[in-house]
Each structure stands twice: as structure tokens, then as C-alpha cells.
Design a protein around this motif. Structure first.
Motif, PDB file in Angstrom:
ATOM      1  N   ALA A  94      32.462  29.761  45.166  1.00  0.00           N
ATOM      2  CA  ALA A  94      32.832  29.707  43.747  1.00  0.00           C
ATOM      3  C   ALA A  94      32.488  28.357  43.126  1.00  0.00           C
ATOM      4  O   ALA A  94      32.286  28.258  41.909  1.00  0.00           O
ATOM      5  N   THR A  97      27.765  33.460  39.227  1.00  0.00           N
ATOM      6  CA  THR A  97      29.151  33.815  38.906  1.00  0.00           C
ATOM      7  C   THR A  97      29.139  34.635  37.622  1.00  0.00           C
ATOM      8  O   THR A  97      28.761  34.120  36.554  1.00  0.00           O
ATOM      9  N   THR A 115      34.501  35.762  34.795  1.00  0.00           N
ATOM     10  CA  THR A 115      35.225  35.765  36.062  1.00  0.00           C
ATOM     11  C   THR A 115      34.916  34.489  36.823  1.00  0.00           C
ATOM     12  O   THR A 115      33.895  33.854  36.594  1.00  0.00           O
ATOM     13  N   SER A 116      35.803  34.104  37.713  1.00  0.00           N
ATOM     14  CA  SER A 116      35.572  32.910  38.525  1.00  0.00           C
ATOM     15  C   SER A 116      35.106  33.280  39.923  1.00  0.00           C
ATOM     16  O   SER A 116      34.918  32.414  40.769  1.00  0.00           O
ATOM     17  N   ARG A 117      34.915  34.573  40.179  1.00  0.00           N
ATOM     18  CA  ARG A 117      34.522  35.017  41.500  1.00  0.00           C
ATOM     19  C   ARG A 117      33.001  35.024  41.644  1.00  0.00           C
ATOM     20  O   ARG A 117      32.295  35.544  40.773  1.00  0.00           O
ATOM     21  N   PRO A 118      32.488  34.481  42.735  1.00  0.00           N
ATOM     22  CA  PRO A 118      31.032  34.481  42.929  1.00  0.00           C
ATOM     23  C   PRO A 118      30.502  35.882  43.154  1.00  0.00           C
ATOM     24  O   PRO A 118      31.223  36.773  43.610  1.00  0.00           O
ATOM     25  N   SER A 119      29.224  36.069  42.809  1.00  0.00           N
ATOM     26  CA  SER A 119      28.596  37.379  42.945  1.00  0.00           C
ATOM     27  C   SER A 119      28.067  37.539  44.371  1.00  0.00           C
ATOM     28  O   SER A 119      26.993  37.024  44.705  1.00  0.00           O
TER      29      SER A 119
END
Length: 610
Positions: free
Chosen positions: A296, A303, A307-311
Motif C-alpha cells: 500500500a 492503488t 481506496t487505500s488497498r493495493p491492486s
């Protein structure tokens, strides 16, 4: 039918297919166009049907030998082999022009055709032998590359050089002897450049110091301009033009999602040697959580907006999504999501994680709405259990990243290398990196290594061969110097034109040495031969310009035109290679004719003082 949606498909496989198709489609007509250029230049130079037909047949044979031998050896041809034909034609024309002009001179003394051809080869044998040996070894320097296609390309080029030499010395000579014994001799009027001869000699006599100062200034400028300006770049799509459908789809995707140079990194986790399964599920889950947090905060990891979640996808995001969509799933296997992180509950025991994975693998409900995958299909892409289903056997993660240049690729690759080491130390498992980004990083690293090693090896071998055959270090250094300067100038020209290093242009310095050493050797040998016959310095130089100089202008002109044909290719990297190679030949010719003679004259003066 009638849908308001427009569909496009793009993938590495489609790009690779289009590269192969476009290369094969254009190889034949580029080759034919190169041969046509050779015919026109030979006709202009010799004004004789035989003087055009013999080299043309000989060089056609050289190309057939080169590609035929590689095919018989079972070698697979790559896109790089497209560039072999202009190089073989250029070098073969160089050999043929020198030999045919010497043959003309020998025929003027009433020698029969066979004797005249033997005399022409005898006159040029040292220069030609030095040229073919140094050029072949310059191309074989690509064998030092860690990239198999570059090794194959270097071998094909070296084979082409030897084929061109044999065809020019044996086949062309045999054709001349056969035809002239049958039809008799014919009047010949090779193109002469008397104006150039006088002007160049006088210019050298009066302005040698100015020439050397100018060369020093241009060389320094090339170094300054090129340092930090040239990037090393490798993309499969660099081999395709923007007008092709797969590239239009790719560009549309990048525009729509505001992302460029999208790549992926795969992290593969397997049991340590001697183990059949991954152990320590609690610690493994903790490390996967740590990796999720690190991703992250990692620059260039994609990202999604909002959202703060990595892809990325893998066991950890699959578990998080499954628990958030069904709390009872987490309760069944003593797992939960706490502040966005997957963790175990107090009742968790070894084997619960494998059981959770087994449940997901058997789950046929939709687990990935966008792709329409079930939980089982999605999980099977990233996790494998042991045969008894009681333990984790393999894990895989796929992370989306962006990297548009070598610096970003290198930085990301090094960052993921740290993740790899950290995972191995914490879990005791073996971790491997793969994916587009790692492939590109390895290719880029290989290109840099190839450039440095092949250039150094080419120069070293050329110098060694010259010293070994002449037993003289000083003149050998003088001959090598313009070749090295030409390589520096080419790099500066690339920086000015905005052409980056890629799988073809990275070989241009070694190619410059291979082609340039040929010109320098011819100039040096003619000047030396004139001096040994008793001519003075300036008389030797004048005769060199009148004979060897004119031949080099003809052969370099042919080679430049042959390489410029590649500019017509729809493949961007081949266009760049054709342009840079043409510039390389031009610089090699300029330095051989305008700088090397002055250096040779200075060497004569120094020797006289000694």
C-alpha cells in the motif's frame, strides 16, 4: 449486434503474435529494397553490367548461406534477424568494391582475368583479413550477453560477415573469370573523385590541428549530452506501430484508466527444500498482512481511486473478501478482519487456513463479479493444497504496477527483491519473483551488460588482432581511436534525436566498431603500403584518397542506403535501428577519411623524430 459498447482485446500474446506477423510480412520487401539500393549504387560506381551483376549474385549467395546455415542448425529466427541483411549487404559491398577496383587496375596491365583477380586479392589480403576477423569478433562479442536472442543475433551477424567475405573474394572473382573468358574483356569506367582527392589532401595538410581540436570538442559534447539523457527501454509494444489495432486498444485502455506502462509482478511461495507443504500458518498469515501493508505504501504499485488497498490478488485479499462478504465463513475457520487486516482468532489452530482454502476451492458461487469467476476458480489461480488437502503447498500473488522507464523498473524490482528476502527469512519458505516487470528488469539489465561487455570486448579483440598481425602497438592504437570516437558520437546523436537504448540500438556501439574498423583498416593499409613503396607522407595520403577513399565513399554510401531502408519498416525499434546504424556508418566514414589520415601523418612525424 447493435450494442452501445465497443470491445477491444489486448494481451502480451496478441502483441507477440502481431510482432511475428508484421516482421515476416515486411522482411521480404525490406530485403528486396535493400538489394535494389545495392544495384543502383553499384551501377553508379562502376557503370558496367558485369561489375553490378557479379557482386549482386555473390551477396545474394552470402545471404542464402547465412540464413540457410542457421536454419539447418535448427535455430529459430527472431525479429532481430531482420537487421542481418543490410549488414551483410553493406560489408559485402565494401569487400566487392575494393576488390573490383583493384581488379580493374590489374587488368590494365594486360593480365588475364584469373591473374588479375589473384593480384587484386593479394594486394588487399592483409586489409581484408584484418577487417573480416575484427568485424566477426566484434559481432561475436554479443555472445557475452545474458539474453539468448542477442547471442543468436551476434552469431548470425558473424556468420554473415564470413559469408560476405567468401562470396566477395571467391564467388565474385569466379564470375568475373568465367564471364570474361567467355565474352572477352569490356571497357570499364569506375567513378573517380579527383576533386575530393585534392581537397581532402590539402585540407589535411593545412588544418590537421583544427580537425583534431574539432573532433575533441565534438567527442566531449557527445559525452556531456548523452550522460543521463539516454534511457534503457524495453516493451513488447515497442515493436508495433501506433496504427495497429492491438496498440490502439492498449492506448485507449491507458487513456480511459489514466494509467500507463501497466505491468505485473508475481510472487511465488513454495515449501523449503525437503518439505512437502508450507508450515506455520499463523506466521504465514502475519507476513502476508505485513506485505499487504508494504504494498500500500510502495510507489508505482497500482492503488484504485477511492481506496487505500493495493491492486493485487492472492490468498490474503481472497480471504479478506470472503470474510467481509460472509462473516460465518470467518467464524468457521477462526479467521476475522480487524481494522481491514485479516488475522486469526483465539481458537485458531494449524490446519484451519488450509481448511478455509479447501472450502473456497469447492465454492461455486461468484467470488469475482467483474470477471465472473467463482470462489473456486479465483482461489485456484493463487493457492494449491497438498494431495490430502490438509496443508498449503503453493501460494501465488499477482500485483499490478506501473513502470515506464528503466529507473522505475529497476527501483520496483529492487523493492520486490527486499520483499522476497523478508518473506523467506520470516516463513522459511522459498520465494520467487516473476511477471512482466521482473522480465523487463532482467532484459534491461541484460541490455546494459551486453552494451558494456560487447563494446569493451570488440575494442579489445580488434586491438589484439591488429597488434598480433602487425607487431606494432602505436599504429594499432591510431587505427582503433577513430572507431571508438565514432561510437561516442553515435551515442550523442541518439541523445539528441531522443532514441533510447532497446534490444536493437543497444548493439550499435559494437556494430559501429565492427563496421568502422573495416574502414580504418583500409585507410591505414593503403597509406602504409604507399609509404613502404617510397612515397612521401602527402603523396601517400593523396593516393589513398584517390583509390581507397573513393571506394570507401561508394561502399559506405551503399551501406547507409541499405540501413535507411529499415526506416520504412512499420516496426518502431527497427526504424530506430536503421536510422542509428546509418548515422554510425556516416560517422565511421568521416572519422576514417578526415581524422585517421591526420593521425597517421602525425605518427610518421613522431617516428621520424625518434
Amino acid at each position: 449486434q447493435g450494442s452501445a459498447l465497443n470491445y477491444g482485446v489486448v494481451s502480451d500474446d496478441l502483441v507477440t503474435y502481431d510482432i511475428n506477423e508484421s516482421t515476416l510480412d515486411n522482411l521480404l520487401w525490406l530485403l528486396l529494397l535493400s538489394i535494389l539500393v545495392v544495384v543502383l549504387v553499384l551501377a553508379l560506381a562502376f557503370r558496367s553490367i558485369m561489375m553490378v551483376a557479379a557482386p549482386l549474385l555473390g551477396l545474394t549467395a552470402a545471404l542464402v548461406w547465412t540464413y540457410g546455415i542457421r536454419a539447418l542448425a535448427g535455430s529459430e529466427f527472431s525479429i532481430l534477424e531482420v537487421a542481418v541483411a543490410p549488414v551483410v549487404l553493406g560489408l559485402g559491398i565494401d569487400y566487392s568494391i575494393h576488390l573490383q577496383r583493384a581488379y580493374e587496375k590489374a587488368r590494365e596491365t594486360s593480365m588475364n582475368p584469373a591473374q588479375a583477380w589473384v593480384r587484386s586479392f593479394s594486394t588487399l589480403r592483409l586489409a581484408l583479413t584484418l577487417s573480416v576477423i575484427t568485424t566477426a569478433f566484434a559481432f561475436l562479442a554479443n555472445f557475452l550477453s545474458p539474453l539468448p536472442p542477442l547471442k543468436s543475433f551476434g552469431l548470425t551477424l558473424a556468420l554473415g560477415v564470413v559469408s560476405a567475405f567468401v562470396a566477395s573474394t571467391v564467388t565474385v572473382g569466379a564470375l568475373h573469370v568465367l564471364v570474361e573468358k567467355t565474352t572477352g574483356g569490356s571497357a570499364r569506367r569506375s567513378m573517380e573523385l579527383p576533386g575530393f582527392t585534392s581537397m581532402a589532401t590539402e585540407f589535411q595538410r593545412r588544418h590537421t590541428a583544427l580537425i583534431l581540436l574539432t573532433v575533441a570538442g565534438l567527442t566531449l559534447s557527445s559525452v556531456v549530452i548523452s550522460v543521463g539523457q539516454l534511457d534503457t527501454k524495453f516493451e513488447l509494444t515497442d515493436f508495433l506501430g501506433d496504427e495497429m489495432e492491438v496498440i490502439e486498444v492498449r492506448n485507449s485502455m491507458y487513456d480511459s484508466y489514466e494509467v500507463e506502462a501497466l505491468k505485473s509482478v508475481d510472487i511465488l511461495i513454495e515449501p523449503s527444500p525437503g518439505m512437502e507443504a508450507l508450515t506455520g500458518e499463523r506466521d504465514l498469515l502475519k507476513e502476508l498482512n505485513r506485505l499487504d501493508e508494504d504494498l500500500a505504501w510502495t510507489t508505482n504499485v497500482v492503488t484504485p481511486e477511492g481506496t487505500s488497498r493495493p491492486s493485487y490478488d492472492g490468498l490474503y485479499p481472497i480471504l479478506r473478501d470472503a470474510i467481509e462478504s460472509d462473516e460465518t465463513f470467518g467464524e468457521m475457520y477462526n479467521l476475522g478482519v480487524f481494522d481491514g487486516a485479516v488475522d486469526v482468532t483465539g481458537e485458531f489452530s494449524e490446519g484451519d487456513l488450509a481448511s478455509a482454502v479447501g472450502y473456497l476451492l469447492a465454492n461455486e458461487t461468484i467470488g469475482e463479479p467483474i470477471r465472473g469467476q467463482t470462489w473456486g476458480e479465483r482461489t485456484a489461480n493463487y493457492v494449491a493444497l497438498t494431495n490430502d488437502g490438509n496443508a498449503l503447498r503453493y501460494l501465488r500473488m499477482r500485483i499490478d504496477v506501473t513502470a515506464g522507464n528503466s529507473e522505475e523498473s529497476s527501483g520496483l524490482a529492487n523493492q520486490f527483491k527486499e520483499f522476497e528476502i523478508s518473506l523467506e527469512e520470516a516463513t522459511g519458505a522459498r520465494v520467487h519473483l516473476s511477471g512482466d516487470l521482473i522480465l523487463v528488469h532482467n532484459v534491461l539489465s541484460g541490455l546494459v551488460i551486453s552494451q558494456v561487455e560487447s563494446t569493451a570486448f570488440s575494442l579489445a579483440v580488434s586491438l589484439f588482432v591488429l597488434v598480433a598481425l602487425t607487431r606494432r602497438f602505436g599504429p594499432s592504437m591510431v587505427v582503433i581511436l577513430p572507431v571508438g570516437l565514432a561510437g561516442t558520437w553515435v551515442v550523442g546523436a541518439m541523445a539528441i534525436l531522443g532514441i533510447n537504448w532497446n534490444v536493437l540500438t543497444v548493439m550499435i556501439t559494437a556494430l559501429t566498431i565492427g563496421l568502422g574498423i573495416d574502414y580504418s583498416i583500409h585507410v591505414w593499409r593503403k597509406f602504409e603500403a604507399n609509404r613502404e613503396s617510397g612515397m612521401g607522407t602527402w603523396a601517400s595520403m593523396r593516393d589513398m584518397y584517390a583509390t581507397t577513399g573513393s571506394s570507401l565513399i561508394m561502399s559506405a554510401g551503399t551501406t547507409i542506403c541499405g540501413f535507411m531502408v529499415l526506416v520504412l519498416s512499420p516496426v518502431p525499434v527497427i526504424k530506430d535501428f536503421g536510422l542509428v546504424s546509418s548515422i554510425s556508418v556516416a560517422f565511421s566514414l568521416i572519422l576514417a577519411l578526415m581524422v585517421l589520415p591526420g593521425l597517421l601523418a602525425a605518427e610518421v612525424r613522431r617516428s621520424n623524430l625518434d
